[in-house]
Design a protein around this motif. Sequence first.
Motif, PDB file in Angstrom:
ATOM      1  N   GLY A   1      16.576   8.205 -27.362  1.00 40.64           N
ATOM      2  CA  GLY A   1      15.330   8.436 -26.627  1.00 40.64           C
ATOM      3  C   GLY A   1      14.323   7.324 -26.856  1.00 40.64           C
ATOM      4  N   GLU A   2      14.327   6.782 -28.074  1.00 39.78           N
ATOM      5  CA  GLU A   2      13.389   5.695 -28.386  1.00 39.78           C
ATOM      6  C   GLU A   2      13.756   4.409 -27.636  1.00 39.78           C
ATOM      7  N   ARG A   3      15.029   4.261 -27.317  1.00 37.90           N
ATOM      8  CA  ARG A   3      15.489   3.044 -26.636  1.00 37.90           C
ATOM      9  C   ARG A   3      15.542   3.220 -25.121  1.00 37.90           C
ATOM     10  N   ALA A   4      15.287   4.425 -24.670  1.00 47.99           N
ATOM     11  CA  ALA A   4      15.450   4.702 -23.237  1.00 47.99           C
ATOM     12  C   ALA A   4      14.349   4.041 -22.408  1.00 47.99           C
ATOM     13  N   PRO A   5      14.694   3.458 -21.273  1.00 41.64           N
ATOM     14  CA  PRO A   5      13.655   2.934 -20.378  1.00 41.64           C
ATOM     15  C   PRO A   5      12.929   4.105 -19.715  1.00 41.64           C
ATOM     16  N   SER A   6      11.701   3.856 -19.287  1.00 38.41           N
ATOM     17  CA  SER A   6      10.967   4.953 -18.643  1.00 38.41           C
ATOM     18  C   SER A   6      11.597   5.258 -17.281  1.00 38.41           C
ATOM     19  N   PHE A   7      11.320   6.456 -16.822  1.00 39.32           N
ATOM     20  CA  PHE A   7      11.873   6.844 -15.515  1.00 39.32           C
ATOM     21  C   PHE A   7      11.310   5.952 -14.411  1.00 39.32           C
ATOM     22  N   ALA A   8       9.984   5.701 -14.501  1.00 36.72           N
ATOM     23  CA  ALA A   8       9.342   4.897 -13.452  1.00 36.72           C
ATOM     24  C   ALA A   8       9.989   3.524 -13.345  1.00 36.72           C
ATOM     25  N   GLN A   9      10.309   2.952 -14.499  1.00 34.19           N
ATOM     26  CA  GLN A   9      10.925   1.620 -14.527  1.00 34.19           C
ATOM     27  C   GLN A   9      12.311   1.648 -13.856  1.00 34.19           C
ATOM     28  N   THR A  10      13.128   2.596 -14.285  1.00 35.16           N
ATOM     29  CA  THR A  10      14.494   2.684 -13.741  1.00 35.16           C
ATOM     30  C   THR A  10      14.468   3.019 -12.256  1.00 35.16           C
ATOM     31  N   TYR A  11      13.617   3.964 -11.900  1.00 36.86           N
ATOM     32  CA  TYR A  11      13.526   4.391 -10.500  1.00 36.86           C
ATOM     33  C   TYR A  11      12.999   3.251  -9.628  1.00 36.86           C
ATOM     34  N   GLY A  12      11.992   2.538 -10.160  1.00 41.41           N
ATOM     35  CA  GLY A  12      11.415   1.410  -9.424  1.00 41.41           C
ATOM     36  C   GLY A  12      12.453   0.332  -9.171  1.00 41.41           C
ATOM     37  N   ARG A  13      13.254   0.032 -10.195  1.00 42.44           N
ATOM     38  CA  ARG A  13      14.293  -0.987 -10.031  1.00 42.44           C
ATOM     39  C   ARG A  13      15.361  -0.538  -9.037  1.00 42.44           C
ATOM     40  N   ALA A  14      15.665   0.749  -9.078  1.00 38.12           N
ATOM     41  CA  ALA A  14      16.656   1.278  -8.132  1.00 38.12           C
ATOM     42  C   ALA A  14      16.143   1.139  -6.702  1.00 38.12           C
ATOM     43  N   ARG A  15      14.856   1.425  -6.511  1.00 42.52           N
ATOM     44  CA  ARG A  15      14.271   1.305  -5.163  1.00 42.52           C
ATOM     45  C   ARG A  15      14.237  -0.146  -4.707  1.00 42.52           C
ATOM     46  N   ALA A  16      13.924  -1.035  -5.667  1.00 43.05           N
ATOM     47  CA  ALA A  16      13.906  -2.471  -5.336  1.00 43.05           C
ATOM     48  C   ALA A  16      15.307  -2.928  -4.924  1.00 43.05           C
ATOM     49  N   ARG A  17      16.297  -2.423  -5.629  1.00 42.99           N
ATOM     50  CA  ARG A  17      17.684  -2.776  -5.290  1.00 42.99           C
ATOM     51  C   ARG A  17      18.044  -2.242  -3.910  1.00 42.99           C
ATOM     52  N   ARG A  18      17.481  -1.070  -3.580  1.00 46.29           N
ATOM     53  CA  ARG A  18      17.761  -0.484  -2.258  1.00 46.29           C
ATOM     54  C   ARG A  18      17.192  -1.382  -1.154  1.00 46.29           C
ATOM     55  N   SER A  19      15.953  -1.869  -1.372  1.00 48.72           N
ATOM     56  CA  SER A  19      15.338  -2.760  -0.378  1.00 48.72           C
ATOM     57  C   SER A  19      16.165  -4.031  -0.235  1.00 48.72           C
TER      58      SER A  19
END
Lengths: 119, 170
Positions: free
Chosen positions: A19-37
């Motif tokens: 959990g301490e090493r986990a990226p935030s949801f916003a970060q992962t979700y944002g990158r996923a959306r960027a990849r979608r674009s």
Amino acid sequence: MMDDSELRRRFAQLREADGERAPSFAQTYGRARARRSWRAALRMRPLAIGAAAAVAIAAVWLAHERSFSPSAVTPTIATWRAPTDVLLRTPGSELLGAMPALGTSVLDTMIHTPSNRGT
Amino acid sequence: MDEVELRRQLERAHADCFGWAMACCGRDRDDAEEVLQTVYLTVLDGRARYDGRSSFRTWLFGVIRRTAASERRKAWLRGLLLKREADGLKPEAPAPPDAEVERDSRCHSLRYALAQLAARQREVLQLVFYHDLTVDEAAAVMKVGVGSARTHYARGKARLATLLGDAREL
């Protein structure tokens, strides 16, 4: 033998460490959306290449058509004269093309004298 | 499920999903994040649809497991094509502990012991003890029968206990 509670405790520690090493949801979700674009843009790339190729082909075809199209000053078939017509014009052709008159000399038509200048 | 609701569900399950992605990627953080991004992308694009036959988390874990397996295959093929053995397959066992990350030696011994287990045993134990799923739910995630999952669970737990006992004695 290790019991379930001990295993659960150890897995809970592992979960905490992860959990301490986990990226935030916003970060992962944002990158996923960027990849979608980015993927959407990539998906459009063949279309863009196809459109550009079509435009290029059309431009080349139009240019080719214009270079061979009949211009406005092109003579019609009735007025057209062959470029080699000039070779048919021989010396003295004016004499041969006119009807000779009785009582006159051919030389009179060629030499301009004061007597025939008025006629 | 619309995108807002989907995002809400994903956010709620994010920490759990990351833990499961870590387990599916040989505990490599970067690979786990990459897999998770791919999973979110797959879900957002509608290429994986939740049909309500299981809980959302169980379904999502199944998508993560399939995606991680697919990424492993791609990495393997890339390694094969480029003939770069060094960058090819990642070893199943975790790398030597990083002092900054591995603060707890107990975590390290558990990771090491888990890496010694067969893949199915490791998966079922992770799902049951780490994510608090039942063995039946774990079977659904792993796409195996419940009986098979119970066998993996029992054998894996016994082997893990032995490995951890050995580690304690050392």
